[in-house]
Write a protein that holds these residues in place. Structure first.
Motif, PDB file in Angstrom:
ATOM      1  N   LYS A 186      -6.126  14.859  -0.024  1.00  0.00           N
ATOM      2  CA  LYS A 186      -5.450  16.216  -0.275  1.00  0.00           C
ATOM      3  C   LYS A 186      -3.744  15.912   0.043  1.00  0.00           C
ATOM      4  CE  LYS A 186      -8.446  19.823   0.875  1.00  0.00           C
ATOM      5  NZ  LYS A 186      -8.990  21.031   1.753  1.00  0.00           N
ATOM      6  N   HIS A 187      -3.079  16.359  -1.021  1.00  0.00           N
ATOM      7  CA  HIS A 187      -1.732  16.316  -1.414  1.00  0.00           C
ATOM      8  C   HIS A 187      -1.019  16.969  -0.045  1.00  0.00           C
ATOM      9  CE1 HIS A 187       1.777  14.836  -3.005  1.00  0.00           C
ATOM     10  NE2 HIS A 187       1.225  14.298  -4.058  1.00  0.00           N
ATOM     11  N   ILE A 188       0.254  16.402   0.433  1.00  0.00           N
ATOM     12  CA  ILE A 188       0.983  17.343   1.147  1.00  0.00           C
ATOM     13  C   ILE A 188       1.921  18.051   0.563  1.00  0.00           C
ATOM     14  CG2 ILE A 188       1.202  15.137   2.899  1.00  0.00           C
ATOM     15  CD1 ILE A 188       3.883  14.520   1.831  1.00  0.00           C
ATOM     16  N   LEU A 189       2.133  18.223  -1.042  1.00  0.00           N
ATOM     17  CA  LEU A 189       2.698  19.056  -1.668  1.00  0.00           C
ATOM     18  C   LEU A 189       2.034  19.840  -2.664  1.00  0.00           C
ATOM     19  CD1 LEU A 189       5.769  16.781  -2.111  1.00  0.00           C
ATOM     20  CD2 LEU A 189       5.821  18.810  -0.596  1.00  0.00           C
ATOM     21  N   PRO A 190       2.432  20.913  -3.384  1.00  0.00           N
ATOM     22  CA  PRO A 190       1.661  21.785  -4.144  1.00  0.00           C
ATOM     23  C   PRO A 190       1.906  21.143  -5.439  1.00  0.00           C
ATOM     24  CG  PRO A 190       3.785  22.959  -3.573  1.00  0.00           C
ATOM     25  CD  PRO A 190       3.640  21.609  -2.701  1.00  0.00           C
ATOM     26  N   TRP A 191       0.815  21.132  -6.166  1.00  0.00           N
ATOM     27  CA  TRP A 191       0.628  20.620  -7.521  1.00  0.00           C
ATOM     28  C   TRP A 191       0.103  21.684  -8.470  1.00  0.00           C
ATOM     29  CZ3 TRP A 191      -4.009  19.075  -9.671  1.00  0.00           C
ATOM     30  CH2 TRP A 191      -5.190  19.322  -8.628  1.00  0.00           C
ATOM     31  N   ASP A 192       0.227  21.215  -9.679  1.00  0.00           N
ATOM     32  CA  ASP A 192      -0.184  22.288 -10.761  1.00  0.00           C
ATOM     33  C   ASP A 192      -1.243  21.893 -11.705  1.00  0.00           C
ATOM     34  OD1 ASP A 192      -0.497  24.330 -12.642  1.00  0.00           O
ATOM     35  OD2 ASP A 192       1.411  24.971 -12.276  1.00  0.00           O
ATOM     36  N   PRO A 193      -2.607  22.366 -11.569  1.00  0.00           N
ATOM     37  CA  PRO A 193      -3.613  21.558 -12.556  1.00  0.00           C
ATOM     38  C   PRO A 193      -3.597  22.520 -13.914  1.00  0.00           C
ATOM     39  CG  PRO A 193      -4.545  23.342 -11.113  1.00  0.00           C
ATOM     40  CD  PRO A 193      -3.172  23.246 -10.666  1.00  0.00           C
ATOM     41  N   THR A 194      -2.705  23.082 -14.211  1.00  0.00           N
ATOM     42  CA  THR A 194      -2.562  23.657 -15.637  1.00  0.00           C
ATOM     43  C   THR A 194      -1.755  22.954 -16.444  1.00  0.00           C
ATOM     44  OG1 THR A 194      -0.592  25.227 -15.167  1.00  0.00           O
ATOM     45  CG2 THR A 194      -2.849  26.121 -14.608  1.00  0.00           C
ATOM     46  N   ILE A 195      -0.974  21.865 -16.021  1.00  0.00           N
ATOM     47  CA  ILE A 195      -0.191  21.029 -16.894  1.00  0.00           C
ATOM     48  C   ILE A 195      -1.240  19.774 -17.005  1.00  0.00           C
ATOM     49  CG2 ILE A 195       1.891  22.042 -16.303  1.00  0.00           C
ATOM     50  CD1 ILE A 195       2.479  19.420 -14.525  1.00  0.00           C
ATOM     51  N   PRO A 196      -1.102  18.892 -18.069  1.00  0.00           N
ATOM     52  CA  PRO A 196      -1.762  17.678 -18.054  1.00  0.00           C
ATOM     53  C   PRO A 196      -1.475  16.808 -16.795  1.00  0.00           C
ATOM     54  CG  PRO A 196      -0.542  18.112 -20.064  1.00  0.00           C
ATOM     55  CD  PRO A 196      -0.061  19.046 -19.157  1.00  0.00           C
ATOM     56  N   THR A 197      -2.613  16.617 -16.212  1.00  0.00           N
ATOM     57  CA  THR A 197      -2.529  16.004 -14.865  1.00  0.00           C
ATOM     58  C   THR A 197      -3.758  15.287 -14.669  1.00  0.00           C
ATOM     59  OG1 THR A 197      -1.540  18.159 -13.891  1.00  0.00           O
ATOM     60  CG2 THR A 197      -2.692  16.683 -12.374  1.00  0.00           C
ATOM     61  N   GLY A 219       0.746  -1.102   0.057  1.00  0.00           N
ATOM     62  CA  GLY A 219       0.144   0.235  -0.043  1.00  0.00           C
ATOM     63  C   GLY A 219       0.829   1.157   0.130  1.00  0.00           C
ATOM     64  N   MET A 220       0.126   2.344  -0.209  1.00  0.00           N
ATOM     65  CA  MET A 220       0.936   3.708  -0.057  1.00  0.00           C
ATOM     66  C   MET A 220       0.194   4.466   1.034  1.00  0.00           C
ATOM     67  SD  MET A 220       0.252   4.291  -4.209  1.00  0.00           S
ATOM     68  CE  MET A 220       0.023   2.754  -4.967  1.00  0.00           C
ATOM     69  N   PHE A 221       0.792   4.815   2.008  1.00  0.00           N
ATOM     70  CA  PHE A 221       0.364   5.546   3.105  1.00  0.00           C
ATOM     71  C   PHE A 221       0.930   6.882   3.585  1.00  0.00           C
ATOM     72  CE2 PHE A 221       0.536   0.705   3.507  1.00  0.00           C
ATOM     73  CZ  PHE A 221      -0.728   0.472   3.950  1.00  0.00           C
ATOM     74  N   ARG A 222       0.170   7.683   4.006  1.00  0.00           N
ATOM     75  CA  ARG A 222       0.776   8.891   4.595  1.00  0.00           C
ATOM     76  C   ARG A 222       1.054   8.548   6.088  1.00  0.00           C
ATOM     77  NH1 ARG A 222      -2.790  14.328   5.597  1.00  0.00           N
ATOM     78  NH2 ARG A 222      -3.578  12.773   7.098  1.00  0.00           N
ATOM     79  N   LYS A 223       2.396   8.898   6.283  1.00  0.00           N
ATOM     80  CA  LYS A 223       2.996   8.736   7.609  1.00  0.00           C
ATOM     81  C   LYS A 223       4.007   9.837   8.062  1.00  0.00           C
ATOM     82  CE  LYS A 223       5.553   5.275   8.729  1.00  0.00           C
ATOM     83  NZ  LYS A 223       5.882   4.085   9.052  1.00  0.00           N
ATOM     84  N   LYS A 224       4.701   9.868   9.257  1.00  0.00           N
ATOM     85  CA  LYS A 224       6.074  10.788   9.570  1.00  0.00           C
ATOM     86  C   LYS A 224       7.135   9.768   9.370  1.00  0.00           C
ATOM     87  CE  LYS A 224       3.576  14.302  10.936  1.00  0.00           C
ATOM     88  NZ  LYS A 224       3.906  14.731  12.392  1.00  0.00           N
ATOM     89  N   TRP A 225       8.251  10.355   8.825  1.00  0.00           N
ATOM     90  CA  TRP A 225       9.377   9.578   8.610  1.00  0.00           C
ATOM     91  C   TRP A 225      10.395  10.501   9.029  1.00  0.00           C
ATOM     92  CZ3 TRP A 225      10.987   5.160   7.562  1.00  0.00           C
ATOM     93  CH2 TRP A 225      12.316   4.794   7.014  1.00  0.00           C
TER      94      TRP A 225
END
Length: 568
Positions: free
Chosen positions: A112-123, A59-65
């Motif tokens: 929601k993502h933990i980093l900024p992302w840009d919807p103006t590029i093909p996403t 799996g892919m999990f959000r956690k602290k590292w």
């Protein structure tokens, strides 16, 4: 000699002290002291991918590292069999040649993502606007299109939303290819750079004991170690820093042409150390950076013995004092610490960023990790053979087609990059590369940009033949920007400058190669196994097909990537 002394001097400065680096502003680390070489490099959890009663579930999990002793825990996305056991990088999957591995990749990430992302590029954007699209690509794998991790085959948590080319929950890896080192990572359209920055990477090894053990190379867990290397920047609260403002914010609010961080991370620890004995070690070094090239060398003059490049063995070992590793490339090498004239050795980096004409390295990003060498010699039964594994040599007469692949960068009125294309086409443009299964082709890669682009071809393996400088490149670029036709622009008239020989350790079969700016690189691509005449045990012509792209992730996302489909 003078260059080597200078490089050694740069590397050993502050080795015994503390490095201070100023990132400044936005809560970034500026005055905090992060001492180098205080965290021991971990060996990531190893998972056997064979003789299983059922498929693996990763799996892919959000956690602290915890990236560093002096940093607060960092929010990350991590691969693992559970949230508790998830790591950055993820577990090393060890597969056995001829025994397939099935993996059910599951998404447990938040909305929601933990980093900024840009919807103006093909996403990849979910219809309901919630959830983080992910899809896993086994880099270097020779497998069916449905299990290749196609960029539009993404899915969100619980498979609630799925991309237009999604087909299945459980991926099938045949492991019928040659033995070697691969790696797995996220590949979602327009989100690859941020999902990898968040931590979604891991190593994958295909072993073939009856072929490899007679070579005598280090082969057990203690002396055969994957090292996943990447760069990151951090805020004072420990979070990963990524600039939230684009270089052309009126066009792309967030997208930047390259991401660089000053902290060099190895197996999830910033500037770690490793205690080694005076004997031979095998390191499978994977450059999992978004955009950073590494030119590796040792502070005390130790050398590297290359036994493989990307996913394949070399025909024979190659000795080098330094080598260049692009994003996504793999160096499979031996270091013999019994040859050290000191009790420690620092793995250093001297590659400008962006490569090749960017900034010089600084005190922080010029150092990678430290090896502390125990006193006293030990019994070492491993050896370096004179010959390794010989695969068929490239034969130009086997080529059934010749293609010209041009790399372009487009800029704004302020001369800032806006997007990058292959052959002047968007990703959505109709497919133009449709090779035959089991065919061999010649691809001439024409780099009309100022950056070195590591080109990765899914499914295919290739040999780099030569790199030829383009003379009067501005005039040739002007023609190409208008017609996008190398033949009509008389490429032979321009591709006649000096030739750069392929480095000895990279003359074998690869899946990534560095395309030099202002050069035409000729590669011979093979879309079949290289170790046997057997046909693929799957339908390579099936949907959704494959892709090829620049592996600078910021370029790939916007959108230096094209579809690749096959015919019988």
């Amino acid at each position: 000699m003078e260059k080597l002394l200078v490089l050694e001097l740069i590397c050993v400065v502050l080795v015994m002290g503390i490095v201070k680096y100023a990132w400044g502003g936005d809560g970034l680390i500026s005055t905090s002291q992060m001492e180098m070489f205080v965290d021991e490099v971990p060996d990531m959890p190893r998972i056997k991918g064979f003789h299983l009663p059922k498929s693996l579930r990763i799996g892919m999990f959000r956690k602290k590292w915890k990236f560093h002793r002096d940093l607060p825990p960092t929010r990350v996305f991590a691969y693992g069999t559970s949230k508790k056991t998830a790591t950055v990088p993820g577990p090393t999957i060890e597969a056995l040649h001829g025994v397939e591995t099935r993996v059910k990749w599951t998404n447990h990430l938040p909305s929601k993502h933990i980093l900024p992302w840009d919807p103006t590029i093909p996403t990849a954007i979910p219809h309901k606007g919630k959830g983080i699209p992910t899809v896993v690509h086994l880099h270097g794998g020779i497998d069916e299109p449905e299990s290749d991790g196609h960029s539009t085959a993404w899915f969100t948590s619980g498979f609630k939303e799925r991309g237009p080319s999604w087909t299945k929950k459980t991926y099938r890896y045949h492991n019928l290819q040659h033995p070697g080192t691969l790696w797995y990572h996220d590949h979602a359209m327009g989100l690859t750079r941020v999902n990898l920055l968040a931590g979604l990477v891991g190593a994958y090894i295909i072993r073939q004991p009856h072929v490899e053990l007679p070579l005598g190379l280090p082969y057990d867990d203690e002396f055969d170690r994957p090292l996943v290397v990447f760069d990151r920047s951090f805020r004072t609260d420990g979070s990963i820093f990524m600039n939230s403002t684009g270089n052309n914010p009126s066009i792309h609010p967030q997208w930047q042409p390259e991401y660089f961080g000053d902290a060099i991370v190895v197996n999830g620890k910033a500037w770690p150390y490793m205690i080694v004995r005076r004997r031979k070690y095998r390191f499978r070094i994977i450059n999992a950076s978004n955009a950073r090239f590494f030119k590796f060398y040792f502070s005390n003059g130790l050398g590297f013995i290359h036994v493989g490049s990307d996913s394949t063995y070399n025909e024979k070992p190659v000795m080098a004092k330094e080598f260049l590793l692009a994003p996504s490339e793999i160096a499979d090498l031996i270091v013999d610490f019994s040859n050290s004239n000191s009790d420690s050795a620092i793995l250093c980096n001297d590659a400008p960023y962006p490569y090749p004409s960017g900034d010089s390295v600084n005190e922080a990003n010029s150092k990678v990790m430290k090896f502390i060498i125990k006193a006293g010699h030990v019994l070492d039964k491993s050896k370096i053979p004179t010959k390794l594994i010989k695969y068929p040599s490239p034969n130009l007469s086997d080529a059934s087609a010749t293609r010209y692949i041009a790399l372009y960068e487009y800029t704004s009125n302020t001369d800032e990059p806006v997007h990058l294309y292959i052959n002047g086409k968007t990703y959505e443009a109709p497919v133009t590369e449709i090779p035959k299964v089991d065919s061999t082709e010649i691809w001439n890669i024409i780099n009309l940009t100022e950056d070195n682009h590591p080109l990765h071809i899914h499914l295919g393996l290739f040999v780099a033949l030569d790199q030829t400088e383009l003379v009067d490149v501005d005039k040739f670029r002007e023609c190409m920007m208008k017609s996008n036709d190398a033949i009509k622009c008389h490429v032979d008239k321009y591709a006649r400058g000096k030739k750069i020989e392929v480095p000895a350790h990279e003359k074998g079969w690869k899946n990534v190669y560095k395309m030099m700016p202002g050069y035409m690189t000729k590669i011979l691509v093979r879309f079949s196994y290289i170790h046997s005449n057997a046909s693929y045990p799957f339908d390579a012509t099936a949907e959704p097909g494959y892709v090829y792209h620049c592996h600078i992730l910021d370029h790939e996302d916007n959108v230096m990537m094209r579809p690749l489909k096959f015919t019988n």
